[in-house]
Design a protein around this motif. Structure first.
Motif, PDB file in Angstrom:
ATOM      1  N   VAL A  28       6.573  22.262  -2.308  1.00 49.15           N
ATOM      2  CA  VAL A  28       7.426  23.324  -2.556  1.00 49.15           C
ATOM      3  C   VAL A  28       7.527  24.545  -1.233  1.00 49.15           C
ATOM      4  CG1 VAL A  28       7.295  25.797  -3.867  1.00 49.15           C
ATOM      5  CG2 VAL A  28       6.902  23.560  -5.110  1.00 49.15           C
ATOM      6  N   ILE A  29       6.257  24.599  -0.635  1.00 50.39           N
ATOM      7  CA  ILE A  29       6.643  25.339   0.615  1.00 50.39           C
ATOM      8  C   ILE A  29       7.001  24.728   1.615  1.00 50.39           C
ATOM      9  CG2 ILE A  29       5.009  26.409   2.538  1.00 50.39           C
ATOM     10  CD1 ILE A  29       2.787  26.974   0.245  1.00 50.39           C
ATOM     11  N   TRP A  30       6.715  23.251   1.961  1.00 50.71           N
ATOM     12  CA  TRP A  30       7.172  22.660   3.039  1.00 50.71           C
ATOM     13  C   TRP A  30       8.660  22.238   2.716  1.00 50.71           C
ATOM     14  CZ3 TRP A  30       4.796  21.372   7.606  1.00 50.71           C
ATOM     15  CH2 TRP A  30       5.666  20.368   8.355  1.00 50.71           C
ATOM     16  N   GLY A  31       8.943  21.883   1.729  1.00 52.04           N
ATOM     17  CA  GLY A  31      10.518  21.696   1.292  1.00 52.04           C
ATOM     18  C   GLY A  31      11.146  22.882   1.410  1.00 52.04           C
ATOM     19  N   GLY A  32      10.683  23.832   0.872  1.00 50.22           N
ATOM     20  CA  GLY A  32      11.373  25.219   0.963  1.00 50.22           C
ATOM     21  C   GLY A  32      11.681  25.725   2.158  1.00 50.22           C
ATOM     22  N   LEU A  34      12.037  23.652   5.079  1.00 50.44           N
ATOM     23  CA  LEU A  34      13.119  22.711   5.308  1.00 50.44           C
ATOM     24  C   LEU A  34      14.506  23.135   4.969  1.00 50.44           C
ATOM     25  CD1 LEU A  34      11.217  19.395   5.128  1.00 50.44           C
ATOM     26  CD2 LEU A  34      12.102  20.283   7.131  1.00 50.44           C
ATOM     27  N   PHE A  35      14.644  23.059   3.607  1.00 45.12           N
ATOM     28  CA  PHE A  35      15.951  23.074   2.985  1.00 45.12           C
ATOM     29  C   PHE A  35      16.493  24.617   3.048  1.00 45.12           C
ATOM     30  CE2 PHE A  35      14.858  19.282   0.668  1.00 45.12           C
ATOM     31  CZ  PHE A  35      15.737  18.406   1.294  1.00 45.12           C
ATOM     32  N   LEU A  36      15.724  25.668   2.754  1.00 36.76           N
ATOM     33  CA  LEU A  36      16.058  27.213   2.743  1.00 36.76           C
ATOM     34  C   LEU A  36      16.505  27.684   4.169  1.00 36.76           C
ATOM     35  CD1 LEU A  36      13.828  28.608   0.218  1.00 36.76           C
ATOM     36  CD2 LEU A  36      16.290  27.993  -0.143  1.00 36.76           C
ATOM     37  N   SER A  37      16.056  27.002   5.364  1.00 36.67           N
ATOM     38  CA  SER A  37      16.363  27.188   6.594  1.00 36.67           C
ATOM     39  C   SER A  37      17.759  27.266   7.007  1.00 36.67           C
ATOM     40  CB  SER A  37      15.470  26.438   7.690  1.00 36.67           C
ATOM     41  OG  SER A  37      14.187  26.563   7.650  1.00 36.67           O
ATOM     42  N   ALA A  38      18.615  26.540   6.274  1.00 35.83           N
ATOM     43  CA  ALA A  38      19.860  26.412   6.339  1.00 35.83           C
ATOM     44  C   ALA A  38      20.964  26.572   5.116  1.00 35.83           C
ATOM     45  CB  ALA A  38      20.429  25.118   7.051  1.00 35.83           C
ATOM     46  N   GLY A  39      20.094  26.454   4.010  1.00 36.88           N
ATOM     47  CA  GLY A  39      20.601  26.685   2.678  1.00 36.88           C
ATOM     48  C   GLY A  39      21.434  25.422   2.309  1.00 36.88           C
ATOM     49  N   GLY A  40      21.169  24.640   1.446  1.00 32.92           N
ATOM     50  CA  GLY A  40      21.671  23.308   0.889  1.00 32.92           C
ATOM     51  C   GLY A  40      20.459  22.195   0.922  1.00 32.92           C
ATOM     52  N   LEU A  41      20.905  21.204   0.086  1.00 32.25           N
ATOM     53  CA  LEU A  41      20.097  20.098  -0.173  1.00 32.25           C
ATOM     54  C   LEU A  41      20.601  18.851   0.576  1.00 32.25           C
ATOM     55  CD1 LEU A  41      18.826  20.936  -3.819  1.00 32.25           C
ATOM     56  CD2 LEU A  41      17.694  21.453  -1.823  1.00 32.25           C
ATOM     57  N   ALA A  42      21.773  18.816   1.101  1.00 29.07           N
ATOM     58  CA  ALA A  42      22.393  17.572   1.669  1.00 29.07           C
ATOM     59  C   ALA A  42      21.683  17.523   3.043  1.00 29.07           C
ATOM     60  CB  ALA A  42      23.903  18.026   1.417  1.00 29.07           C
ATOM     61  N   ASP A 107      17.569  23.143  14.065  1.00 28.91           N
ATOM     62  CA  ASP A 107      18.016  22.265  15.202  1.00 28.91           C
ATOM     63  C   ASP A 107      18.962  21.114  14.646  1.00 28.91           C
ATOM     64  OD1 ASP A 107      18.385  20.883  17.306  1.00 28.91           O
ATOM     65  OD2 ASP A 107      16.289  19.911  17.512  1.00 28.91           O
ATOM     66  N   ALA A 108      18.422  20.516  13.565  1.00 26.71           N
ATOM     67  CA  ALA A 108      18.959  19.304  13.161  1.00 26.71           C
ATOM     68  C   ALA A 108      20.317  19.655  12.364  1.00 26.71           C
ATOM     69  CB  ALA A 108      18.241  18.307  12.341  1.00 26.71           C
ATOM     70  N   VAL A 109      20.531  20.680  11.537  1.00 23.56           N
ATOM     71  CA  VAL A 109      21.626  21.005  10.740  1.00 23.56           C
ATOM     72  C   VAL A 109      22.208  22.371  10.959  1.00 23.56           C
ATOM     73  CG1 VAL A 109      21.982  21.517   8.305  1.00 23.56           C
ATOM     74  CG2 VAL A 109      20.121  19.899   8.773  1.00 23.56           C
ATOM     75  N   ARG A 110      21.705  23.213  11.313  1.00 23.78           N
ATOM     76  CA  ARG A 110      22.429  24.433  11.630  1.00 23.78           C
ATOM     77  C   ARG A 110      22.942  24.811  12.885  1.00 23.78           C
ATOM     78  NH1 ARG A 110      20.172  30.150   9.182  1.00 23.78           N
ATOM     79  NH2 ARG A 110      21.296  29.362   7.233  1.00 23.78           N
ATOM     80  N   CYS A 111      22.113  24.513  13.857  1.00 29.16           N
ATOM     81  CA  CYS A 111      22.591  24.981  15.018  1.00 29.16           C
ATOM     82  C   CYS A 111      22.944  23.813  16.023  1.00 29.16           C
ATOM     83  CB  CYS A 111      21.377  25.897  15.887  1.00 29.16           C
ATOM     84  SG  CYS A 111      20.797  27.412  14.865  1.00 29.16           S
ATOM     85  N   GLY A 112      22.300  22.753  15.730  1.00 25.52           N
ATOM     86  CA  GLY A 112      22.644  21.466  16.540  1.00 25.52           C
ATOM     87  C   GLY A 112      22.154  21.676  18.041  1.00 25.52           C
TER      88      GLY A 112
END
Length: 199
Positions: A28-32, A34-42, A107-112
């Motif tokens: 819940v902490i780790w996944g949160g 990861l996913f909440l840093s950019a908003g979205g699960l895709a 890095d990988a999703v939001r800012c590249g």
């Protein structure tokens, strides 16, 4: 006989329940993060990363309950070391660890900021598998492997020199290195090596 078997079954179920709770809490902490840093699960690489951790955790729990259940029981108990060095280490280690999923997502999703090719998933999986296999081997051969460092005089504590300990003095540290070096490769983020190396 049946009473003893019932007690062992109940004890095993209780250990599995505690392990499952810790797994859910951790993810819940780790996944949160990861996913909440950019908003979205895709984010498919992230789902692969989480699946990898869940599968290896589940396999480890089942194997250890059969081969070294005392270690499982000891490591699931909430304990903290009274050593000052451990407290200082945690102050630095915890924020850097929590920075790993945040940096990876940004890095990988939001800012590249960087981009690792898809094929890096494979050496990432190999590193994770190697680190986890070493972890499992370490926990099987060392009955004194608690969360905290202490001399367990009540259990006849002695230096372990078999298994991975015949090759490296602190195999658990080595397996953590291998598993966390896999994270940037699986998630596709070169910048994530920064907090991982700091760890």
């Amino acid at each position: 006989m049946n009473t003893t078997q019932d007690q062992q079954a109940g004890s095993t179920f209780a250990l599995l329940l505690r392990a499952a709770f810790q797994l859910v809490f951790s993810f819940v902490i780790w996944g949160g993060l990861l996913f909440l840093s950019a908003g979205g699960l895709a984010w498919r690489r992230c789902w692969l990363h989480i699946g990898l951790w869940i599968i290896t955790f589940a396999v480890n729990a089942v194997v250890l309950l059969m081969l070294n259940r005392d270690v499982v029981s000891a490591r699931l108990k909430p304990k903290w070391s009274s050593e000052r060095a451990d407290t200082i280490l945690l102050i630095f280690f915890l924020p850097v660890t929590l920075a790993v999923p945040v940096v990876a997502r940004l890095d990988a999703v939001r800012c590249g900021w960087s981009s690792l090719p898809l094929w890096t998933i494979y050496p990432g999986i190999a590193l994770h598998a190697a680190g986890d296999a070493l972890l499992l081997w370490t926990m099987i051969v060392n009955p004194f492997l608690e969360k905290t460092v202490r001399v367990q005089t009540e259990r006849g504590h002695h230096v372990i020199t078999t298994g991975p300990y015949a090759i490296v003095r602190h195999p658990m540290y080595l397996d953590v290195v291998l598993v966390f070096l896999a994270v940037p490769l699986v998630l596709g983020s070169a910048w994530t090596f920064a907090p991982v190396v700091a760890m």
